[in-house]
Structures are given as structure tokens and as C-alpha cells.
Design a protein around this motif. Structure first.
Motif, short mmCIF file in Angstrom:
data_model
loop_
_atom_site.label_atom_id
_atom_site.label_comp_id
_atom_site.label_asym_id
_atom_site.label_seq_id
_atom_site.Cartn_x
_atom_site.Cartn_y
_atom_site.Cartn_z
N LEU A 330 0.85 -1.18 0.00
CA LEU A 330 0.00 0.00 0.00
C LEU A 330 0.89 1.23 0.00
N VAL A 331 0.49 2.27 -0.72
CA VAL A 331 1.26 3.52 -0.78
C VAL A 331 0.29 4.68 -0.59
N SER A 332 0.66 5.60 0.30
CA SER A 332 -0.16 6.78 0.55
C SER A 332 0.75 7.95 0.86
N PRO A 333 0.30 9.18 0.65
CA PRO A 333 1.15 10.32 0.99
C PRO A 333 1.44 10.39 2.49
N PHE A 334 2.65 10.79 2.82
CA PHE A 334 3.03 11.07 4.21
C PHE A 334 3.01 12.58 4.44
N GLU A 335 2.40 13.29 3.53
CA GLU A 335 2.42 14.75 3.52
C GLU A 335 1.56 15.32 4.66
N PRO A 336 2.16 16.12 5.56
CA PRO A 336 1.38 16.71 6.64
C PRO A 336 0.57 17.93 6.22
N THR A 337 1.03 18.64 5.18
CA THR A 337 0.35 19.85 4.74
C THR A 337 -0.98 19.49 4.08
N LEU A 338 -2.04 20.19 4.46
CA LEU A 338 -3.37 19.84 3.98
C LEU A 338 -3.59 20.13 2.51
N THR A 339 -2.80 21.04 1.95
CA THR A 339 -3.07 21.51 0.58
C THR A 339 -1.91 21.22 -0.37
N LEU A 340 -1.32 20.03 -0.25
CA LEU A 340 -0.26 19.64 -1.18
C LEU A 340 -0.48 18.28 -1.82
N SER A 341 -1.17 17.37 -1.14
CA SER A 341 -1.17 15.98 -1.59
C SER A 341 -2.49 15.58 -2.24
N GLU A 342 -2.41 14.51 -3.01
CA GLU A 342 -3.60 13.85 -3.55
C GLU A 342 -4.50 13.47 -2.37
N ASN A 343 -5.82 13.64 -2.55
CA ASN A 343 -6.71 13.39 -1.42
C ASN A 343 -7.93 12.54 -1.76
N PHE A 344 -8.13 12.24 -3.03
CA PHE A 344 -9.30 11.46 -3.44
C PHE A 344 -8.90 10.06 -3.90
N LYS A 345 -7.78 9.97 -4.54
CA LYS A 345 -7.21 8.68 -4.94
C LYS A 345 -5.81 8.60 -4.35
N SER A 346 -5.79 8.51 -3.03
CA SER A 346 -4.53 8.68 -2.30
C SER A 346 -4.06 7.42 -1.58
N VAL A 347 -4.67 6.27 -1.88
CA VAL A 347 -4.18 5.01 -1.33
C VAL A 347 -4.05 4.02 -2.48
N TRP A 348 -2.81 3.79 -2.91
CA TRP A 348 -2.54 2.90 -4.03
C TRP A 348 -2.29 1.48 -3.51
N TYR A 349 -2.93 0.53 -4.18
CA TYR A 349 -2.87 -0.87 -3.75
C TYR A 349 -2.21 -1.71 -4.85
N TYR A 350 -1.12 -2.38 -4.45
CA TYR A 350 -0.40 -3.30 -5.33
C TYR A 350 -0.51 -4.71 -4.75
N LYS A 351 -1.11 -5.62 -5.49
CA LYS A 351 -1.18 -7.01 -5.05
C LYS A 351 0.14 -7.70 -5.32
N ASN A 352 0.59 -8.49 -4.35
CA ASN A 352 1.83 -9.24 -4.48
C ASN A 352 1.54 -10.57 -5.17
N MET A 353 2.03 -10.72 -6.40
CA MET A 353 1.84 -11.95 -7.16
C MET A 353 2.98 -12.93 -6.95
N GLY A 354 3.98 -12.53 -6.14
CA GLY A 354 5.11 -13.39 -5.86
C GLY A 354 5.07 -13.93 -4.45
N THR A 355 6.21 -13.83 -3.74
CA THR A 355 6.31 -14.32 -2.36
C THR A 355 6.71 -13.17 -1.45
N ASN A 356 6.78 -13.45 -0.15
CA ASN A 356 7.15 -12.42 0.81
C ASN A 356 8.61 -12.01 0.70
#
Length: 751
Positions: A330-356
């Protein structure tokens, strides 16, 4: 070239543990969070997490919340420092979570970043979180009898350096790596060295000293783990150690860490995000874990699928979210400023097709969990209005804006947002509300390119049709005439972009309401500085003239000057069962202010009944809408927050009006004297009923100048005759079960 922002906290910590007795507090209203109200999208599909409150800048960890043996999901959103808890339903090969807010109160008050890791190997995730001056740790002391519970274990982690224990180097703008780096069974820590551009390795010596992992004893092992350096001017990484040693150290702030095995290598690899940049860089380890040597990098990670391109300041998390026993990304902004980061599509999900240990990431979606809840980007301001004249209040949700574009100017990142109003039609009944999303851009507001729009409705031209006024970030009002024929859904047309030349400075939040009960709609406007402006209608119903009476209606002031200069007031006046006006006001710091004694008192001071209504806190920049949505005679409430989502609170029929509830009062204020001080500073508390005080004092540069644990002494006298002249800060945190009440004080030393 881009120079990184020098972000460093100035307000610092006094932790005060005080025991005080309960008192009886009377509430006029009672609300219970209700997740059962159905909400559907434009295709009629159910929003399964409708009232979870939105997601913006998120941090993810796993923990067993209900102790059923399955790892549930803990989310911490920096935009409001809000903890969110989701139960994992355990459906194999499926992302299947249920929002469970009943666990949120079990977590202590935390800010900036939170990492859940099991440091003592008891199978229960503990809390590592930022505290002013470093990092603190809460031990997971949950059991089957008491449920989920945490106990403060280390108020400040230290690390041995040159024979002295000093604060372990972390800041509010660094997301460290907490992992067993050397494979000995205890947790070590990686973070950027505060005075340099390289990575510091703090080795945990618990196993070496005590043959167990429960002591958290650190030694600074390396100041150049991985033999690489990051530029102070960009997110460029240098793997050449000769270049590294030839550079003069400069201060680096603003990176995120994820330690991970990317290709069954000899040592753990590292994924880095950087402040103001949208991409992530993978560094591949050609050495071992504790003698790491990065030999190559991938600046478009993960390059085998859609690379991360997420403004701003992405952080990656490695955890199994689909119950297939393989960790995903999962990837999301770590941005503390309220008016800099993506806010509607801000959690990207990558499925692991391999191993740990040899993952293969496949991009799935950019709105993980967000697509299952009401989420309108940055900011959510609910207003109830029957737009289609069917007798049922519909729900309109305006916002600060959806992230649109980002650009650099003179080395700094700037972002543009476009404000819209979402319309959720009430498709339920008069006793059972239900909402269906009709459009995210009601009245085509986005075409105006505004920020922070806020609507209110009322008939302003005497034609029997309710018109619309909109406030926005510039502080003025826009008038939209309802040109629809009677009995059909409203159709608004912009008629005046600067209505009656009214401007309250910035972030106008208007409400049309007959506040003086003369049969004419008046106008109350909230604004950025935290006050309410009152404009009386001195005209007629068909030709209103709004005359300013005061810019401080009722003495309402919602700015906590200890921590901010802004209040972002949002008024919601409504009438109770006795036909008297009440006010629930949203604000910058979260919660709702409740005022009464309003009728016939418009030139006086309203009574502040509760500074935080029922201890409700949904996050920063709250706004409320109130109406009896289920026709039971008791008002219900919908609360928005800056994460872009909503929370639904049903009026509690078992505790109607003037109900009594046992709660603990807020902490007493502290007194510092003399101030300015010369030789001694006295800290006084108006009660002697406390156990201990862990006292830490910092100067205005963020440097610790004093630390001591004091027991059963009141007042406390600090000798300061050897301290330098200047400004110093005290921040007291009163711990009350799961709540933390914060008091900040400043003092000056003048010899």
C-alpha cells in the motif's frame, strides 16, 4: 534547484499524569455513531464503509483488534491525527474489512506518525509514535478480560552515542524503519541522520544484554547504513561512497522508509519516498543486513507495473490485505500539509503476485478503501436541503477541493485543487433515511475553479423557490438563483459572484437562518479566524438587505491560540424541542463547540455549554449538519472533516434532553511564574492529586535543556539561573484513559 523545507517542532513536551475525581456533567443532547444508514454510489452499489470518514494522508499497520487471531487493519491519517480501525472479516483472497470505530478510543492520542510493531515478541503489536523530541513507545497490554489496551512503556527512546544516551534521532517529517535489521530477534531502527544526508542505524541490544527483546536498549551503530547519500537539493541518491565522503554534511529532512526483501538477496532492501516528490526509489542491497551496501536503484518503483506517482511524499507499507498469506503493498502520501497531496485517490494498492521474500507487485487500484466510503477529497462540509421537493432532506457535501495538478516554483512544490459539491439524494423514507450519490459536481460548481465552497439555501427573491449562497476561500459570497419551476428539482444559475459585497476575509461558511425570529432570513458567516459574522436582514423577503451587526456574534471564538492562529468556524444553528436556537460549530482542531442562550441575546454572549460536544472528535476542520432524519422527534447529526468523509450520529432516544452522564472534567490549567523568569521558574497546579510528572523543557530551537521525573511535588521549582536568555516551551499532556488533554505554555528567561 529545490531546497528542502526546514520543518522542526518548536512546541515541546511536559507529560503530566494526574488523578482527579469524576464530576456530573449535564448534556442537552446525546448522539450515537450509526453505521447502519445505507449509502449507494451512482450505479446503486452499496458503500460498505460509507461513514468511515474519508482518507487522505494515511499510515497503515496490522493488529489483532478483537483478539480473534486475525490481523485487522489500523489506519492513522495525518490530516487530523485520526486513528481508524477496521476489522478483517478473513475472507480468503479478498479485501474484506468492516469499519469498527469502537476500537479507536483504545489508542492513546498520537500525532504525525504511528508504527505498530511487536517489540517483545509476545504476538501483540505495540505502538511506536512520534513525540516532541523523539519517539515514544506504548506496550500492548491487551487480554481477553480487558480487551484492547496500551500502556506507556517508554516516554522517550534513547540511543547510546559516544558514551552518552541521547534522544534517538527521529522527527515529525521522517517515517523511520522499525525492523529486525540484523536478524537477532529484536527491533532495530533506521532513520536519516538529522545533521546529514545519510541513514543512521540504531541497533537494539536487548538480545545481546538480556537474551530477550523487551528492553529497547539502542546503540547508534552506523551513521552511513547502506553506503549511500541523498542530495539536499532533490530526491537524487548517490551510491558512490567516494562522492559521499567528499561532501560536506548538510541537514536533511523529509524521507520515508520501508525495509523489504525485494529479490531474495543477502540483506534487506530499502524503498524510499521523499518530501515534495511523487515517486519512490528502491535501493537494492548487495551486502548484508547490518553491513548493507546499496549497489543499484530503481527510481520508478515498481517498474514492472504502474510506478508510484503520488503527490506528495509517498510512504509504502508491506502487509497482507487480501488474506492470501502474502504481503501486499500500500502507498499513501506522508504529507502533513493539507493543501499539497492527492486526497481522493490517495491510497494505491499493489497485489503481491510473488512471495514475501521475492515480491512481484501488480497495481490494482488507486483508491483502496476510499472507493467503499463517502470521500469527497479534501474537506467535507455537509448541508441538508430538500433539492427535489419530495419532503425528504437530501445531503449535499462540499469540499475544499479535489487534488488537480502540482508544479514546482523556485524549488518548492505547489498544488491546485478544484472545489465541488456532491449531491446524495435521500432515497429512503421519512423514518429511515438512505442516500444515493447523484453527482459529484452539483450545479457545475467546478467550472468556477473555487476552493472551500460552502452552500446555504433559502428563498432570497420571494418566488417560493430556495436559492443558493456559496462561501469560499476568498471570503466573499456567490448568489445562485433557483430558476426551476415550482415542484421540480432545483436548478441553480449564477446571478451574482460578489453578493452584496459581503466579504469576511477568508473561508466564508454562510448559513441563512432567521436568527432574530422576525420572519426574514438573516445571514451568519463563519470564517478562517474562528469567529461568526452576523448580518441582519433589514430588507424584505423578496428584496433582502443584509446589514452587518457584528463580526463577533455571541462572543464565539473557536481558535485555540496555543496551537494555531486559525479557527475555521462553521456554524450550524438549529432549533431544539422547545423551539429555541442552539449552535453546533465546527472548527480547525476537531470536535464541535456547543452554544446555547441564543434567542433574544444576539448582542450578548452565548453560553458555551460544551467545548467538545460529547467528546466527539472526527478530525481537523469539522462541520456539522443537524436535522431529524428519522422523524422520531430527536435531532440527528452528520459531521464532516478534512479527510473528506462523513460520520453519521443518530440522536439517542434513550437519553433525550437534559440527560446526565458521568465524565471526567478537563485538566486544570497550569501556572508559570514569574514570567519572564530570572533565577527560578515555578510551575503550579491547582490540585495536589497527582502521582508523577515527567518534565521535559526545550528551547525555541528544539533542544532539550531539562528532563526529570518528579513525584508528588506541587508547585515545582526549576532552577534556571544557568540557562540562557530566550523563549522556552512547555507542552503538558494530561492522560485520561484513552484521551489526552493538551496544554501548551511559553515562558521567557531574562537574567
Amino acid at each position: 534547484m529545490r531546497f528542502k523545507k526546514n520543518i522542526f517542532p518548536l512546541l515541546l513536551l511536559i507529560i503530566i499524569n494526574i488523578s482527579i475525581s469524576s464530576q456530573t456533567v449535564y448534556h442537552d443532547f446525546s448522539f450515537k455513531k450509526d453505521l447502519s444508514v445505507i449509502v449507494k454510489d451512482t450505479n446503486g452499489n452499496l458503500f460498505k464503509l460509507a461513514w468511515a470518514g474519508g482518507l487522505n494522508s494515511c499510515e497503515f499497520s496490522q493488529i489483532d483488534l478483537n483478539m480473534d487471531g486475525k490481523k485487522d487493519l489500523f489506519v492513522f491519517d495525518r490530516h487530523g491525527n485520526k486513528a481508524l480501525t477496521f476489522i478483517n472479516n478473513g475472507t480468503a483472497n479478498s479485501v474484506d474489512y468492516t469499519y469498527a470505530p469502537e476500537y479507536e478510543h483504545c489508542f492513546p492520542a498520537m500525532h504525525d506518525w504511528v508504527i505498530l510493531r511487536d517489540f517483545n515478541n509476545d504476538g501483540k503489536e505495540d505502538i511506536f509514535t512520534f513525540t516532541n523530541g523523539g519517539m515514544e513507545v506504548y506496550k500492548n497490554t491487551s487480554d481477553s478480560v480487558h480487551g484492547l489496551k496500551f500502556t506507556l512503556f517508554k516516554p522517550l527512546l534513547t540511543s547510546l552515542e559516544n558514551g552518552n544516551y541521547i534522544n534517538l534521532s527521529t522527527t515529525a517529517v521522517e517515517y523511520p524503519a522499525i525492523s529486525d535489521i540484523d536478524g537477532d530477534g529484536d527491533l532495530d531502527i533506521l532513520s536519516f541522520f538529522p545533521l546529514g544526508q545519510w541513514v543512521e542505524y540504531n541497533k537494539n541490544m536487548s538480545e545481546e544484554k538480556y537474551h530477550n527483546a523487551d528492553s529497547l536498549i539502542f546503540v547508534r551503530q552506523l551513521t552511513n547504513w547502506g553506503d549511500f547519500m541523498q542530495s539536499n537539493y532533490s530526491n537524487q541518491l548517490f551510491l558512490d561512497t567516494i562522492f559521499y565522503f567528499s561532501r560536506k554534511p548538510t541537514k536533511h529532512l523529509g524521507s520515508t522508509f520501508l525495509l523489504i526483501n525485494l529479490e531474495n538477496g543477502h540483506g534487506k532492501d530499502l524503498i524510499l519516498g521523499d518530501i515534495n516528490y511523487p515517486n519512490m526509489v528502491a535501493l537494492y542491497n548487495g551486502g548484508t543486513n547490518d553491513s548493507a551496501f546499496m549497489i543499484r536503484q530503481d527510481s520508478a518503483f515498481p517498474s514492472n507495473t504502474k510506478p508510484v506517482n503520488l503527490y506528495s511524499y509517498p510512504q509504502a507499507y508491506y502487509l497482507d490485505v487480501d488474506n492470501d498469506s502474502v504481503n501486499d503493498l500500500l502507498v499513501s502520501p506522508f504529507e502533513p500539509t493539507l493543501t499539497l497531496s492527492e486526497n481522493f485517490k490517495s491510497v494505491w494498492y499493489y497485489k503481491n503476485m510473488g512471495t514475501n521474500t521475492a515480491p512481484v507487485f501488480n497495481f490494482q487500484k488507486d483508491n483502496f478503501l476510499q472507493d467503499e466510503m463517502i470521500d469527497v477529497g479534501g474537506g467535507a462540509y455537509p448541508v441538508l436541503f430538500d433539492y427535489d421537493h419530495d419532503g425528504l432532506p437530501d445531503l449535499l457535501v462540499s469540499n475544499y477541493g479535489y487534488f488537480d495538478t502540482a508544479w514546482y516554483s523556485y524549488g518548492y512544490l505547489y498544488s491546485n485543487f478544484v472545489s465541488k459539491i456532491a449531491l446524495f439524494k435521500n432515497t429512503g423514507t421519512s423514518t429511515k433515511p438512505e442516500f444515493t450519490l447523484i453527482t459529484r459536481d452539483f450545479a457545475d460548481i467546478s467550472k468556477l475553479k473555487l476552493n472551500a465552497v460552502y452552500p446555504t439555501f433559502g428563498d432570497l427573491d420571494g418566488d417560493g423557490q430556495e436559492d443558493m449562497l456559496i462561501g469560499n476561500a476568498t471570503g466573499n459570497l456567490l448568489f445562485f438563483k433557483n430558476i426551476a419551476n415550482p415542484g421540480i428539482p432545483a436548478n441553480f444559475m449564477l446571478a451574482d459572484s460578489n453578493y452584496q459585497n459581503i466579504n469576511v476575509g477568508a473561508f466564508s461558511t454562510p448559513q441563512l437562518v432567521d436568527l432574530n425570529n422576525d420572519g426574514l432570513l438573516d445571514l451568519v458567516i463563519g470564517e478562517q479566524m474562528g469567529r461568526l459574522h452576523y448580518y441582519e436582514n433589514t430588507g424584505t423577503a423578496s428584496n433582502p438587505v443584509f446589514t452587518k451587526r457584528t463580526d463577533s456574534l455571541g462572543g464565539v471564538f473557536l481558535t485555540d491560540t496555543n496551537v494555531s492562529i486559525y479557527g475555521y468556524s462553521v456554524p450550524c444553528f438549529f432549533k431544539d424541542h422547545s423551539n429555541q436556537y442552539n449552535l453546533f460549530a465546527g472548527c480547525e482542531l476537531g470536535g464541535l463547540f456547543y452554544y446555547k442562550n441564543i434567542d433574544n441575546n444576539l448582542t450578548g454572549k452565548f453560553t458555551l455549554a460544551e467545548q467538545q460536544l460529547l467528546s466527539i472528535n472526527e478530525g481537523t476542520r469539522t462541520a456539522a449538519a443537524v436535522a431529524d432524519l428519522d422523524n422520531d422527534g430527536i435531532p440527528d447529526m452528520i459531521i464532516g472533516n478534512y479527510r473528506g468523509g462523513l460520520s453519521y450520529y443518530k440522536g439517542d432516544s434513550s437519553l433525550i434532553f437534559n440527560n446526565v452522564k458521568e465524565i471526567k472534567p478537563p485538566p486544570y490549567s497550569i501556572q508559570l511564574y514569574p514570567n519572564p523568569a530570572k533565577n527560578n521558574l515555578t510551575i503550579s497546579f491547582p490540585t495536589e492529586e497527582y502521582t508523577k510528572i515527567n518534565l521535559i523543557v526545550y528551547n525555541c530551537l528544539g533542544e532539550m535543556v531539562y528532563q526529570n521525573v518528579i513525584k508528588n511535588i506541587n508547585p515545582i521549582t526549576l532552577p534556571i539561573n544557568n540557562w540562557e536568555n530566550g523563549i522556552y516551551f512547555l507542552k503538558s499532556e494530561y492522560m485520561e484513559q484513552w484521551q489526552v488533554h493538551v496544554i501548551t505554555r511559553k515562558f521567557i528567561i531574562e537574567h
